[in-house]
Scaffold this motif. Structure first.
Motif, PDB file in Angstrom:
ATOM      1  N   VAL A 150       0.864  -1.184   0.000  1.00 54.04           N
ATOM      2  CA  VAL A 150       0.000   0.000   0.000  1.00 54.04           C
ATOM      3  C   VAL A 150       0.898   1.231   0.000  1.00 54.04           C
ATOM      4  O   VAL A 150       1.934   1.248   0.671  1.00 54.04           O
ATOM      5  N   ARG A 157      -1.297  -0.771  -7.452  1.00 55.47           N
ATOM      6  CA  ARG A 157      -1.155  -0.912  -6.004  1.00 55.47           C
ATOM      7  C   ARG A 157      -2.042   0.100  -5.299  1.00 55.47           C
ATOM      8  O   ARG A 157      -2.120   1.273  -5.703  1.00 55.47           O
ATOM      9  N   PRO A 158      -2.755  -0.309  -4.232  1.00 56.38           N
ATOM     10  CA  PRO A 158      -3.701   0.588  -3.560  1.00 56.38           C
ATOM     11  C   PRO A 158      -3.017   1.785  -2.908  1.00 56.38           C
ATOM     12  O   PRO A 158      -1.866   1.703  -2.470  1.00 56.38           O
ATOM     13  N   CYS A 194      -5.571   2.384   5.762  1.00 55.74           N
ATOM     14  CA  CYS A 194      -4.476   1.541   5.264  1.00 55.74           C
ATOM     15  C   CYS A 194      -4.643   0.099   5.744  1.00 55.74           C
ATOM     16  O   CYS A 194      -4.422  -0.851   4.986  1.00 55.74           O
ATOM     17  N   ALA A 247      -7.059  -1.576   3.604  1.00 60.04           N
ATOM     18  CA  ALA A 247      -6.441  -1.933   2.321  1.00 60.04           C
ATOM     19  C   ALA A 247      -5.564  -3.174   2.466  1.00 60.04           C
ATOM     20  O   ALA A 247      -5.527  -4.033   1.572  1.00 60.04           O
TER      21      ALA A 247
END
Length: 457
Positions: A173, A206-207, A289, A292
């Motif tokens: 992340v 990618r997040p 986060c 995620a």
């Protein structure tokens, strides 16, 4: 940069430190735009076996709050049972603080071994590859995390994002904290240009979790994420928070609390170990986060999130080191962080006279910072730190203050003298605030003691 004295240090460790400290250091002098490139970093890591490719990384950039957010994330992941590395910069008192595993800094012996290994890896280049101080530091972090078999690594960007030495990883992340004006000589004098540099850490697919709320910055981050097809979660759109200030008195301490609501759920109210609404915003980024990471298959229980946010230790961020008078140590170094400092002092501490111990770097907006701070203090004790040549001489700082704000002030040759003068003026019900730079905080914290008040349970 002078090499730190260590009476117990062996000759090889002194040699290794001399190799490192002799490198160009952009924390001590401003780089030119052409100095920033990832080519040297990639070449150095190839020689070291590309350790970053074997790590699971959360990458954190931003103008303000990236260090606190990184520390919170590391605390949460550690509480979840992951062996967690944390790479941050600059250090406060000792260079070993930059590289930690499970909250413990790298030992001098481990650091020496890694430096000697990096020097050996560079030897075949015969001087053709000359990495900077920070590039070597980044390689040391990646190598240490790999050798200690970390299961997660939280890596804070040093400067900007796009060309920062840490931007060689493919993270689980990417996190972008708030965007404000800082390093404008390099990153630009518009929020859009600064945001574009920070968004340089976004990787395809990618997040990304973003705390940028200014429309100009948000638009840039959204555009970069669309272009790279990186799923984006934004503060104020996909998740929100409510902050309940803490309360610090002479004899008691009530922790601040935060309640986070995401698109997925309403999280229970949680305590914060760091003071200020801005830290609640950082905590909201951490929660988003974590969600995620859940989607990536990580296991981080709610209890770990609550414990990590409550117990995080991150010195010199609204840190209360004494209480009669209060002595508060903070690293505010731009206008936005000065505004956050003032707000936290107002909402969290009892009223009374307040005294300012201040020093700053000449490449910062010191006029803007002092304009924000001046109305809230009775007197400023101006000084210059010795640990970094970017510090503005106290006499010039006094002129900056005279031109930008109305506040009585005195000039002091050293930070220690400024602190002693402030404590001599302050009564038991007053508050002394030390701020302006991490370098000032690093010089004065050892003089104040490291036992923060109140003691953590």
């Amino acid at each position: 940069m002078p090499i730190p004295e260590s009476p117990a240090a062996s000759s090889p460790s002194r040699d290794a430190l001399a190799f490192w400290y002799s490198r160009v250091d952009y924390e001590r002098r401003q780089p030119n735009p052409g100095d920033l490139t990832l080519d040297r970093m990639r070449a150095l890591l190839r020689l070291c076996g590309d350790p970053q490719d074997k790590l699971r990384i959360v990458h954190v950039a931003g103008s303000k709050g990236k260090g606190s957010t990184s520390a919170m994330l590391a605390a949460v992941l550690g509480r979840a049972g992951y062996r967690t590395g944390l790479f941050t910069s600059p250090h406060l008192c000792r260079v070993e603080e930059r590289i930690q595993v499970d909250g413990r800094p790298i030992t001098p012996e481990e650091l020496t071994t890694l430096l000697e290994d990096v020097r050996a890896a560079l030897a075949p280049t015969r001087g053709r590859l000359e990495p900077t101080f920070f590039e070597i530091a980044t390689a040391l972090g990646f190598l240490h995390f790999r050798r200690r078999r970390t299961e997660a690594a939280v890596v804070e960007v040093g400067l900007g994002g796009r060309f920062d030495s840490t931007n060689v990883c493919v993270p689980a992340v990417s996190v972008i904290t708030s965007i404000s004006f800082d390093h404008t000589q390099l990153l630009g004098d518009r929020l859009a240009s600064i945001a574009r540099e920070k968004a340089g850490i976004v990787k395809p697919g990618r997040p990304v979790v973003s705390g940028a709320t200014a429309p100009e910055a948000r638009a840039v981050i959204e555009a970069v994420c669309r272009e790279r097809r990186a799923p984006l979660r934004e503060l104020g759109a996909d998740f929100r928070y409510e902050y309940t200030p803490g309360r610090v008195t002479r004899d008691d301490f009530r922790r601040p609390r935060v309640r986070v609501r995401t698109a997925r759920r309403a999280w229970p109210e949680m305590e914060l170990g760091l003071l200020g609404d801005h830290q609640a915003a950082n905590a909201a980024l951490v929660v988003s986060c974590v969600e995620a990471l859940h989607a990536e298959g990580w296991h981080v229980p709610d209890a770990a999130v609550a414990a990590g946010l409550a117990d995080v230790s991150w010195p010199a961020r609204m840190e209360v080191l004494r209480r009669r008078p209060f002595v508060v140590l903070d690293c505010a170094h731009n206008v936005a962080s000065a505004e956050a400092l003032v707000e936290t002092l107002t909402t969290t501490f009892p009223p009374g006279r307040r005294w300012l111990v201040f020093a700053g770097s000449g490449d910062k907006d010191l006029t803007g910072m002092l304009r924000v701070l001046a109305p809230h203090f009775a007197h400023a004790f101006l000084t210059r730190y010795a640990s970094n040549p970017r510090g503005l001489p106290a006499e010039e700082l006094a002129e900056v203050l005279r031109l930008g704000a109305d506040l009585s002030h005195t000039v002091h040759a050293t930070p220690a003298e400024a602190l002693r003068a402030a404590l001599a003026r302050a009564g038991p019900d007053d508050l002394v605030c030390v701020t302006g730079s991490v370098f000032l905080a690093g010089e004065l914290r050892p003089l104040l003691g490291t036992g923060a008040w109140p003691a953590r349970p």
